[in-house]
Design an enzyme around this catalytic site. Structure first.
Site, short mmCIF file in Angstrom:
data_model
loop_
_atom_site.label_atom_id
_atom_site.label_comp_id
_atom_site.label_asym_id
_atom_site.label_seq_id
_atom_site.Cartn_x
_atom_site.Cartn_y
_atom_site.Cartn_z
N GLY A 33 0.93 -1.10 0.28
CA GLY A 33 0.10 0.14 0.06
C GLY A 33 1.26 0.81 0.39
N ASN A 34 0.14 2.26 0.48
CA ASN A 34 0.65 3.74 0.35
C ASN A 34 0.38 4.23 1.74
OD1 ASN A 34 -0.86 5.54 -1.35
ND2 ASN A 34 -0.82 4.20 -2.36
N ARG A 35 0.75 5.35 1.53
CA ARG A 35 0.73 6.34 2.59
C ARG A 35 -0.64 7.24 2.34
NH1 ARG A 35 3.78 5.67 7.35
NH2 ARG A 35 6.00 4.64 6.36
N SER A 36 -0.92 7.41 0.95
CA SER A 36 -2.21 8.17 1.26
C SER A 36 -3.49 8.15 1.92
CB SER A 36 -2.07 8.60 -0.68
OG SER A 36 -4.24 8.84 -1.77
N ALA A 100 -3.83 7.35 -5.29
CA ALA A 100 -2.22 7.14 -5.44
C ALA A 100 -2.89 5.91 -6.08
CB ALA A 100 -1.23 7.52 -3.88
#
Ligand code: CTP
Ligand code: CA
Length: 228
Positions: A33-36, A100
């Site tokens: 995943g990512n931090r968006s 994102a």
């Protein structure tokens, strides 16, 4: 108290906004995943609704409350996000890709939980590139006259400044507008404040805005109206 009425200047338009970070599964319990946080996309959807648009919000992982009055389609992966955005975009006047989206996903997702190896060997992840949804929307134009908007978070580095990277990305993506965001040094991610420059498809600066993500959202819709 008197509150200034928001102009209903997006009345009659259908806008699609994607928001949040995609999650690409490794197995039933793990993902890349990512931090968006999804804040900017949610602010864009809320602002468009307040200005009279019909809004479809395609929400990946979003860590803020979803706005009232908009149609929400929940998705997990980039592939799901692509399908949902393309379906909604068929009758949309504007599509804004604020999500994102993972650039790469694991080549396979295990059907059962990946177990730790007793001999201590670490698994090696094989990744494959995902489809660039924004570039595809810009290329295919699912509806005539549709305005396609992308976002780009950039840092300056030894190969170029934020603006130089943004200009190159604007030309590469082929979108009508690219909202360029300088990140790093505490700016951009997870915060409530934002500094953006809006570029057209040729990389020319057409607008700039700073302030809360709500103020940036209104500036983006202003730029869309100027453009359309
Ligand atoms: N985007 C997309 N599909 C992808 C990746 C990105 O639609 N698979 C969209 C994002 O939603 C955003 C824009 O493309 O609107 C720019 O994303 P960004 O990550 O900055 O661009 P990339 O082309 O992936 O370049 P980079 O190498 O900087 O990550
Ligand atoms: Ca990327």
């Amino acid at each position: 108290a008197l509150v200034a009425a928001r102009p209903r200047d997006l009345d009659g338009l259908h806008v699609v906004v994607s928001a949040g970070g995609t999650r690409e599964p490794l197995d039933p319990v793990r993902f890349l995943g990512n931090r968006s946080s999804g804040r900017q996309g949610v602010a864009l959807a809320r602002a468009a609704h307040a200005r009279g648009a019909r809004v479809t919000l395609v929400a990946a992982n979003v860590e803020v409350p979803l706005p009232q009055g908009v149609d929400v389609v929940r998705v997990e992966t980039g592939a799901e996000l692509r399908d949902a955005v393309r379906a909604a975009a068929k009758d949309a006047d504007v599509v804004v890709m604020a999500a994102a989206v993972a650039d790469y996903r694991p080549r396979t997702s295990a059907e059962s939980k990946i177990k730790k190896q007793p001999d201590g060997t670490a698994p090696v992840l094989e990744l494959v590139e995902t489809v660039d949804i924004l570039a595809e929307l810009a290329r295919e134009r699912l509806r005539a006259g549709q305005v396609v908007v992308g976002f780009a978070a950039e840092t300056g580095d030894d190969t170029g400044s934020v603006l130089e990277h943004g200009r190159a990305k604007a030309r590469r993506k082929g979108a009508d507008l690219l909202v360029l965001n300088a990140v790093g040094g505490g700016r951009g991610f997870g915060t409530d404040d934002n500094d953006v420059t809006v570029l057209d498809g040729a990389g020319t600066v057409v607008a700039a805005a700073s302030g809360s993500k709500d103020e940036v959202a209104d500036a983006v819709w202003d730029a869309v109206l100027t453009r359309g």
